[in-house]
Design a protein around this motif. Structure first.
Motif, PDB file in Angstrom:
ATOM      1  N   ASP A  52       0.816  -1.218   0.000  1.00  0.00           N
ATOM      2  CA  ASP A  52       0.000   0.000   0.000  1.00  0.00           C
ATOM      3  C   ASP A  52       0.852   1.272   0.000  1.00  0.00           C
ATOM      4  O   ASP A  52       0.310   2.373   0.073  1.00  0.00           O
ATOM      5  N   GLY A  53       2.160   1.132  -0.047  1.00  0.00           N
ATOM      6  CA  GLY A  53       3.042   2.289  -0.079  1.00  0.00           C
ATOM      7  C   GLY A  53       3.351   2.874   1.286  1.00  0.00           C
ATOM      8  O   GLY A  53       3.832   3.992   1.386  1.00  0.00           O
ATOM      9  N   MET A  82       4.538   6.104   7.978  1.00  0.00           N
ATOM     10  CA  MET A  82       3.927   7.084   7.076  1.00  0.00           C
ATOM     11  C   MET A  82       3.616   6.446   5.724  1.00  0.00           C
ATOM     12  O   MET A  82       4.292   5.505   5.299  1.00  0.00           O
ATOM     13  N   THR A  83       2.630   7.016   5.039  1.00  0.00           N
ATOM     14  CA  THR A  83       2.321   6.580   3.690  1.00  0.00           C
ATOM     15  C   THR A  83       3.227   7.300   2.703  1.00  0.00           C
ATOM     16  O   THR A  83       3.869   8.296   3.039  1.00  0.00           O
TER      17      THR A  83
END
Length: 145
Positions: A52-53, A82-83
């Protein structure tokens, strides 16, 4: 009672002397390195992003001044979880705030080196067959006693 500046300096030295995730990521998916040619600071960042990054692990290796190495440690700790979007939107101003003590423009370059490398690393997936990873020679966590 210690001053605010003393507390910041202690925080910086803590990250320099006992860095967070200094070494190499076992399952690196993204990596990049950078150098400040004016002072010789070098930083390599290795990240493990999930499908999902999201940053699952963030590691650094490098050599240079207290500021570049401590800020590398601080940033690795900050970006885990964090994304991709959150890391991309993390600004230079936020990095300087994370570091703490006020820095002259020349010293800001030392602090911002790992931030620049992380920004590029997010767009630099690692080829699993690439054996040409650079290592800067500092002790990894596994080598420390």
């Amino acid at each position: 009672m210690p001053s605010e500046q003393d507390i910041y300096e202690e925080h910086v030295l803590d990250h320099y002397e006992d860095p967070y995730h200094r070494g190499h990521c076992d399952s690196v998916t993204h990596a990049e390195e950078g150098k400040n040619p004016l002072c010789g600071d070098e930083v390599r960042v290795e990240l493990k992003l999930d499908a999902d990054g999201k940053v699952q692990e963030a590691w650094f290796e490098g050599k240079g001044c207290v500021i570049s190495q401590a800020s590398s440690s601080m940033l690795m700790e900050k970006i885990e979880g964090m994304t991709f979007e959150e890391v991309r939107e993390y600004t230079a101003e936020q990095m300087l705030e994370l570091f703490g003590p006020h820095l002259t423009p020349n010293r800001q370059k030392c602090c911002l080196l790992p931030w620049r490398v992380v920004q590029r690393a997010m767009h630099a997936p690692v080829d699993d067959d690439d054996e040409s990873q650079t290592h800067f020679g500092g002790p990894s966590l596994g080598e420390e006693s």
